[in-house]
Design a protein around this motif. Structure first.
Motif, PDB file in Angstrom:
ATOM      1  N   UNK A 155      31.375  22.091  56.432  1.00  0.00           N
ATOM      2  CA  UNK A 155      32.165  23.241  56.890  1.00  0.00           C
ATOM      3  C   UNK A 155      31.284  24.453  57.159  1.00  0.00           C
ATOM      4  N   UNK A 156      30.321  24.709  56.285  1.00  0.00           N
ATOM      5  CA  UNK A 156      29.449  25.865  56.475  1.00  0.00           C
ATOM      6  C   UNK A 156      28.671  25.761  57.778  1.00  0.00           C
ATOM      7  N   UNK A 157      28.101  24.602  58.051  1.00  0.00           N
ATOM      8  CA  UNK A 157      27.318  24.441  59.276  1.00  0.00           C
ATOM      9  C   UNK A 157      28.221  24.537  60.506  1.00  0.00           C
ATOM     10  N   UNK A 158      29.420  24.010  60.427  1.00  0.00           N
ATOM     11  CA  UNK A 158      30.354  24.112  61.557  1.00  0.00           C
ATOM     12  C   UNK A 158      30.758  25.553  61.816  1.00  0.00           C
ATOM     13  N   UNK A 159      31.026  26.320  60.767  1.00  0.00           N
ATOM     14  CA  UNK A 159      31.392  27.727  60.941  1.00  0.00           C
ATOM     15  C   UNK A 159      30.226  28.532  61.508  1.00  0.00           C
ATOM     16  N   UNK A 160      29.008  28.231  61.068  1.00  0.00           N
ATOM     17  CA  UNK A 160      27.837  28.906  61.636  1.00  0.00           C
ATOM     18  C   UNK A 160      27.693  28.566  63.114  1.00  0.00           C
ATOM     19  N   UNK A 161      27.920  27.299  63.463  1.00  0.00           N
ATOM     20  CA  UNK A 161      27.862  26.913  64.872  1.00  0.00           C
ATOM     21  C   UNK A 161      28.912  27.617  65.716  1.00  0.00           C
ATOM     22  N   UNK A 162      30.112  27.758  65.174  1.00  0.00           N
ATOM     23  CA  UNK A 162      31.153  28.490  65.904  1.00  0.00           C
ATOM     24  C   UNK A 162      30.773  29.958  66.089  1.00  0.00           C
ATOM     25  N   UNK A 163      30.179  30.547  65.049  1.00  0.00           N
ATOM     26  CA  UNK A 163      29.744  31.928  65.171  1.00  0.00           C
ATOM     27  C   UNK A 163      28.647  32.113  66.205  1.00  0.00           C
ATOM     28  N   UNK A 164      27.710  31.179  66.262  1.00  0.00           N
ATOM     29  CA  UNK A 164      26.659  31.252  67.273  1.00  0.00           C
ATOM     30  C   UNK A 164      27.220  31.067  68.679  1.00  0.00           C
ATOM     31  N   UNK A 165      28.194  30.187  68.821  1.00  0.00           N
ATOM     32  CA  UNK A 165      28.805  29.995  70.133  1.00  0.00           C
ATOM     33  C   UNK A 165      29.494  31.272  70.599  1.00  0.00           C
ATOM     34  N   UNK A 166      30.201  31.940  69.704  1.00  0.00           N
ATOM     35  CA  UNK A 166      30.846  33.199  70.070  1.00  0.00           C
ATOM     36  C   UNK A 166      29.821  34.279  70.385  1.00  0.00           C
ATOM     37  N   UNK A 167      28.696  34.278  69.673  1.00  0.00           N
ATOM     38  CA  UNK A 167      27.687  35.312  69.887  1.00  0.00           C
ATOM     39  C   UNK A 167      26.965  35.130  71.217  1.00  0.00           C
ATOM     40  N   UNK A 168      26.715  33.892  71.613  1.00  0.00           N
ATOM     41  CA  UNK A 168      25.990  33.642  72.851  1.00  0.00           C
ATOM     42  C   UNK A 168      26.886  33.711  74.079  1.00  0.00           C
ATOM     43  N   UNK A 169      28.197  33.599  73.893  1.00  0.00           N
ATOM     44  CA  UNK A 169      29.117  33.624  75.018  1.00  0.00           C
ATOM     45  C   UNK A 169      29.535  35.066  75.286  1.00  0.00           C
ATOM     46  N   UNK A 170      29.146  35.665  76.410  1.00  0.00           N
ATOM     47  CA  UNK A 170      29.511  37.071  76.657  1.00  0.00           C
ATOM     48  C   UNK A 170      31.001  37.282  76.810  1.00  0.00           C
ATOM     49  N   UNK A 222      22.601  49.488  76.139  1.00  0.00           N
ATOM     50  CA  UNK A 222      21.182  49.723  75.951  1.00  0.00           C
ATOM     51  C   UNK A 222      20.497  48.748  75.016  1.00  0.00           C
ATOM     52  N   UNK A 223      21.225  47.787  74.451  1.00  0.00           N
ATOM     53  CA  UNK A 223      20.622  46.816  73.547  1.00  0.00           C
ATOM     54  C   UNK A 223      20.082  45.633  74.329  1.00  0.00           C
ATOM     55  N   UNK A 224      19.012  45.036  73.820  1.00  0.00           N
ATOM     56  CA  UNK A 224      18.478  43.826  74.435  1.00  0.00           C
ATOM     57  C   UNK A 224      19.418  42.660  74.175  1.00  0.00           C
ATOM     58  N   UNK A 225      19.183  41.568  74.901  1.00  0.00           N
ATOM     59  CA  UNK A 225      20.047  40.407  74.753  1.00  0.00           C
ATOM     60  C   UNK A 225      19.961  39.829  73.337  1.00  0.00           C
ATOM     61  N   UNK A 226      18.757  39.805  72.781  1.00  0.00           N
ATOM     62  CA  UNK A 226      18.599  39.266  71.434  1.00  0.00           C
ATOM     63  C   UNK A 226      19.316  40.103  70.391  1.00  0.00           C
ATOM     64  N   UNK A 227      19.172  41.444  70.495  1.00  0.00           N
ATOM     65  CA  UNK A 227      19.865  42.325  69.551  1.00  0.00           C
ATOM     66  C   UNK A 227      21.373  42.227  69.710  1.00  0.00           C
ATOM     67  N   UNK A 228      21.826  42.056  70.945  1.00  0.00           N
ATOM     68  CA  UNK A 228      23.254  41.953  71.200  1.00  0.00           C
ATOM     69  C   UNK A 228      23.834  40.692  70.569  1.00  0.00           C
ATOM     70  N   UNK A 229      23.111  39.574  70.720  1.00  0.00           N
ATOM     71  CA  UNK A 229      23.560  38.314  70.124  1.00  0.00           C
ATOM     72  C   UNK A 229      23.556  38.420  68.602  1.00  0.00           C
ATOM     73  N   UNK A 230      22.512  39.035  68.059  1.00  0.00           N
ATOM     74  CA  UNK A 230      22.426  39.179  66.600  1.00  0.00           C
ATOM     75  C   UNK A 230      23.579  40.020  66.062  1.00  0.00           C
ATOM     76  N   UNK A 231      23.912  41.120  66.747  1.00  0.00           N
ATOM     77  CA  UNK A 231      25.007  41.973  66.284  1.00  0.00           C
ATOM     78  C   UNK A 231      26.345  41.258  66.369  1.00  0.00           C
ATOM     79  N   UNK A 232      26.546  40.481  67.424  1.00  0.00           N
ATOM     80  CA  UNK A 232      27.809  39.739  67.528  1.00  0.00           C
ATOM     81  C   UNK A 232      27.928  38.714  66.406  1.00  0.00           C
TER      82      UNK A 232
END
Length: 332
Positions: free
Chosen positions: A306-321, A23-33
């Motif tokens: 390192x911080x920016x790379x870890x954030x990028x990895x987290x975003x990749x995991x969040x956007x990938x279903x 029941x969550x929107x795509x944006x909320x789902x990505x944010x939670x991941x």
């Protein structure tokens, strides 16, 4: 030889889903991941704290900071050897207590406060990182989207232009740009570098558009009379935004190292302004006598990258279903 299938055998049951995401929107789902990724969240917090600390210490523009020295001020008092005065060992443990002292990161060869210089270098590195990432993302997204949507001769022309930029080594472009604009400030240097570092994002966006333009929702938009620009930026691009954001984040991490390499070669930001790579380059002859002149800028270069790379990895995991993990605690 043929295998015999037992007709009484049952197919394996599918893994239960995490019903908290229903029941969550795509944006909320990505944010939670993304929030659930502890490493990415810790890296984001550290990056924000480092940037905020550098701004509060020496100020930003006309706004002064709480530190009493700046990165160009000469000091009459020169400590023996210019050693750091930072103390992190409490008195009960046999140390001098937790304090910054007069010059927490030490002094350079002519007595300038090294703490203020490192803080200024952090500000310039973050500014260049965001300028390169933002400008390159915009250019690469537009070129990749137009090439992937129109295809044919438009795709051929834009991709050949992209190949022309790719074959030129980035370090050569950066050295030329740094030679011309390094003394004019970090903002201009980052803006010009962003005009040449968009090729990777353009190729990724083009590949996404070649796939998405064949979907049913694009055909429905055409039938409804939507223009090409509306289809590109209102219908297709939101579905490819995950690739764009992840590529932009990783590009920002690479831009920190690019600026550092240029500054170390002498083609980056010039005095009286400073950068982290420039501080290392200026003090390379003092490595054996005063190694802390390398420790501090090198530490923050590694930390930011390192911080920016870890954030990028987290975003990749969040956007990938496909990255959704099974949580046994929430499933009975």
């Amino acid at each position: 030889m043929t295998s015999v299938i037992d007709p009484g055998a049952t197919a394996p049951a599918p893994l239960p889903r995490d019903r908290s995401e229903e029941g969550l929107s795509q944006g909320r789902l990505i944010f939670r991941r993304f929030v659930r990724n502890k490493v990415a969240m810790a890296a984001l917090v550290i990056f924000v704290l480092v940037g905020a600390f550098s701004v509060s210490a020496i100020g930003l523009g006309p706004i002064p900071g709480w530190w009493k020295y700046n990165w160009v001020q000469l000091n009459d008092q020169f400590l023996p050897g210019g050693a750091p005065t930072l103390s992190v060992v409490p008195e009960w443990a046999g140390g001098d207590g937790i304090s910054l002292g007069e010059h927490p990161f030490g002094q350079d060869r002519i007595g300038r406060d090294y703490f203020a210089q490192v803080m200024r270098g952090i500000q310039n590195s973050i500014l260049i990182m965001f300028l390169i990432g933002g400008i390159a993302t915009i250019i690469g997204t537009v070129i990749g989207a137009v090439a992937g949507y129109y295809r044919r001769w438009v795709d051929a022309v834009l991709m050949r232009f992209t190949d022309l930029i790719i074959i030129i080594p980035v370090i050569v472009i950066g050295a030329l740009v740094g030679r011309l604009a390094g003394g004019l400030g970090p903002a201009l240097l980052g803006a010009i570098l962003g005009l040449f570092i968009w090729t990777g994002i353009a190729r990724l966006v083009r590949a996404e558009f070649l796939s998405l333009r064949e979907r049913e929702f694009v055909d429905a938009a055409r039938v409804a009379g939507a223009s090409d620009l509306r289809i590109i930026f209102k219908h297709i691009l939101p579905n490819a935004i995950g690739v764009v954001i992840v590529a932009a984040t990783l590009l920002m991490a690479a831009s920190i190292l690019l600026e550092t390499g240029l500054a170390f070669l002498g083609y980056g930001i010039q005095r009286p302004d400073v950068s982290l790579g420039g501080l290392i380059s200026e003090n390379q002859s003092a490595f054996t006598q005063r190694p802390w002149l390398f420790w501090w800028p090198g530490l923050f270069i590694i930390l930011l990258a390192l911080c920016v790379n870890f954030v990028g990895d987290g975003l990749r995991d969040a956007f990938d279903p496909r990255q959704r993990r099974f949580n046994p605690k929430k499933v009975r």
